[in-house]
Design an enzyme around this catalytic site. Sequence first.
Site, PDB file in Angstrom:
ATOM      1  N   PHE A 120      -4.919  -5.995  -1.648  1.00 58.05           N
ATOM      2  CA  PHE A 120      -5.245  -4.750  -2.340  1.00 58.05           C
ATOM      3  C   PHE A 120      -4.296  -4.593  -3.525  1.00 58.05           C
ATOM      4  O   PHE A 120      -3.085  -4.797  -3.398  1.00 58.05           O
ATOM      5  CB  PHE A 120      -5.156  -3.543  -1.404  1.00 58.05           C
ATOM      6  N   ASP A 139       0.402  -3.685   5.709  1.00 55.25           N
ATOM      7  CA  ASP A 139      -0.335  -2.537   5.186  1.00 55.25           C
ATOM      8  C   ASP A 139      -1.528  -2.310   6.110  1.00 55.25           C
ATOM      9  O   ASP A 139      -2.441  -3.143   6.177  1.00 55.25           O
ATOM     10  CB  ASP A 139      -0.785  -2.811   3.748  1.00 55.25           C
ATOM     11  N   ARG A 174     -19.999  -2.594  -0.067  1.00 59.36           N
ATOM     12  CA  ARG A 174     -19.113  -2.428   1.080  1.00 59.36           C
ATOM     13  C   ARG A 174     -19.541  -1.206   1.892  1.00 59.36           C
ATOM     14  O   ARG A 174     -19.749  -0.136   1.347  1.00 59.36           O
ATOM     15  CB  ARG A 174     -17.676  -2.257   0.589  1.00 59.36           C
ATOM     16  N   TYR A 179      -5.806   8.904   4.323  1.00 59.73           N
ATOM     17  CA  TYR A 179      -7.094   9.494   3.928  1.00 59.73           C
ATOM     18  C   TYR A 179      -8.312   8.673   4.315  1.00 59.73           C
ATOM     19  O   TYR A 179      -9.429   9.043   3.974  1.00 59.73           O
ATOM     20  CB  TYR A 179      -7.116   9.808   2.430  1.00 59.73           C
ATOM     21  N   LYS A 180      -8.115   7.581   5.041  1.00 60.63           N
ATOM     22  CA  LYS A 180      -9.263   6.791   5.477  1.00 60.63           C
ATOM     23  C   LYS A 180      -9.612   7.189   6.919  1.00 60.63           C
ATOM     24  O   LYS A 180     -10.122   8.282   7.139  1.00 60.63           O
ATOM     25  CB  LYS A 180      -8.946   5.307   5.329  1.00 60.63           C
TER      26      LYS A 180
END
Lengths: 412, 412
Positions: free
Chosen positions: B126, B197, B371, B222-223
Amino acid sequence: MTLGRADLEALDATDPLASFRDEFALPEGVLYLDGNSLGALPRATPARLARLVEEEWGRDLIRSWNTAGWIDLPRRVGEAIAPVVGAAPGQVIAADSTSVNLFKLAAAAVGMRPGRRVILSEPGNFPTDLYVLQGLAELLGDRVELVLAERHELADALDGDVALLLLTHVHYKTGRVHDLPGLTAAAHAAGALTLWDLSHSAGALEVELDAAGADFAVGCGYKYLNGGPGAPAWLYVAQRHQGQVRQPLAGWMGHAAPFAFEDRFRPADGMARQLCGTPGILGMAALEEGVRIVARADRARLREKSRRLGDLFLTLVAEQCGPDSFALACPADGAERGSQVSLSHPEGYAIVQALIARGVIGDFRAPDILRFGFAPLYLRYTDIWDAVAHLAAVMRDGDWQADRFRQRAAVT
Amino acid sequence: MTLGRADLEALDATDPLASFRDEFALPEGVLYLDGNSLGALPRATPARLARLVEEEWGRDLIRSWNTAGWIDLPRRVGEAIAPVVGAAPGQVIAADSTSVNLFKLAAAAVGMRPGRRVILSEPGNFPTDLYVLQGLAELLGDRVELVLAERHELADALDGDVALLLLTHVHYKTGRVHDLPGLTAAAHAAGALTLWDLSHSAGALEVELDAAGADFAVGCGYKYLNGGPGAPAWLYVAQRHQGQVRQPLAGWMGHAAPFAFEDRFRPADGMARQLCGTPGILGMAALEEGVRIVARADRARLREKSRRLGDLFLTLVAEQCGPDSFALACPADGAERGSQVSLSHPEGYAIVQALIARGVIGDFRAPDILRFGFAPLYLRYTDIWDAVAHLAAVMRDGDWQADRFRQRAAVT
């Protein structure tokens, strides 16, 4: 001739900022002299947050990054703050915390002055400013040294080894104001850069960053900007430096094309390269509401009122508590003082607690400072009268001697 | 024998996690396959935030740092996250953003392995993970070098010069899962530390940080933790390292006694030294509500359901769109895949837009990836059926060919 409450009523009646008070939700029965720690709640904020949470997040979900403009909030809030600190557009952005922003800019400044290793500050500066520099110095080893010089020795300490002068404009404890334009010019004459912490200035004092030729500044969002507890902070980088500044917290939001998902970091143009991770949208939205109010107020009037509130407070304390009741721990001259006054008393902690029990909220700073802040947007002159009347009563009646006020809490 | 919608209804009827869906405020007419970008709104969050804003901030003002426990939120939220990632108490704290936390721990790790200068990661990780390392390497000059090795070459690249292995457990684009325990052990065998991560793992996959002997981890809020847009992130430091970790963002909240206002930084014991500036309280409170739900769900069940949702999605795409409609851009084997699937198609962007117009929210990742994320707490098996039915219709009817879907927005 001593002052009477009617004199302060007269000041309220002609206060050109008086109407701003209606924009804040202030609790009944409280005299809030701590807007310099946590600004009051703007009336518009609860509805803004409810809409953000229920509609933008709950209903529109991920799409709100575009449709509700979340992605643009750091820039938009920064642009709203810019005029409050005398900055032309394109030089302020909201991001992270004051501490994190200090690290970014101090590290960037060191990189811009190769061969110079000193970051100069003063002892007793707000702790986080000093701590962040110590953390940076520890990380960079021999490349950086933190030097602290007393206020009157700062100008002399600005020698050819100084890369950066980092000061807080208004001292958090004494309220003493640094000569921002003068020290900026002195730093530049010595070849150094300047980084001003405006946490206690923005929204209460007249600050003219562009006019002073300042290099960098940071400030917090939760004091006179009324952004709420732990609101995002902001930073300023003078236009002329923006191309050279490489701050080390190179997160994806500071990339020239965050959604291209490239492996290689390319800093964004302008202020966007000061961003790091995904911005906290709840905090940004609340800060935007707070800043909106401040940005509409005339800065000269804010400053003038803040000074008068402070002057009156000191005059009334002398009159009502007696001239020897407290030692002055701030400048007597309003021109040298930020939007707060500080008194010292060996029983300062207990006195502050006794005042809080009466609904007068100030705060205590170790070892013996009573600190009272004056947010010119929502304080009335009569609030000063009433607050001092409570202080006089506490001293006269000895409220503070009760055991419950003398026991220190873990956090004060 | 192909699947029918009734088969998925049967799975919903016996889903042991089914009741969790009621705890989220999901919009009507939306099939939300993007909980891996922004988790849905917990029903309890609006009231929590309203109370926080109107009572704790508006009415109680500065006192709420103590009386409402604001000061303790980073620790409390961290402790709630800990079991979600297989960590015993005292090892997780909520703070800042994932990017900022990556910087803290990568810098600390380099300091703990003097003489080793390589931070090892993989290309295509990422972006923020790579960017933060590049920022650190630029700041530290010769002391740090970022080396990228392809997935199958990582084990070989773990030589005596590697200080830190930094990987994202679930790849954001392909969904491929790294062998966290295996790579942690390999890194340790080479004398290196590990930093994981877990942004795409926490709350959807079984992660056992303590059992794997992990050193450091970070993740976003926030996921799958449902903390809201730009929620605070979190970090994990194994107990055994906590005394040695000196992270460079030494703000006042990481001090052993923040309210003693000392000039000299003394790091707090335990996880508190990972804090930097004043925490954003709005974001922390929202994150606490999100984490509260996840923490009650059985991790093995979350993982099992997330895998089944992904497997079913792929099976149904093959059945309903035809086996050659998309190329698979994620592992076919659910055991090697996180809680998402990725398909590639040259017109991926337009297809995702056409799906969004039908209320099916997935996302597009350049250059050609569709995705779809599966949040096991609130997705139903029948949602997968319905989403694939829309995808099949988009492909069959050619919806995506409309000009309005092919024009790319600035942010996707």
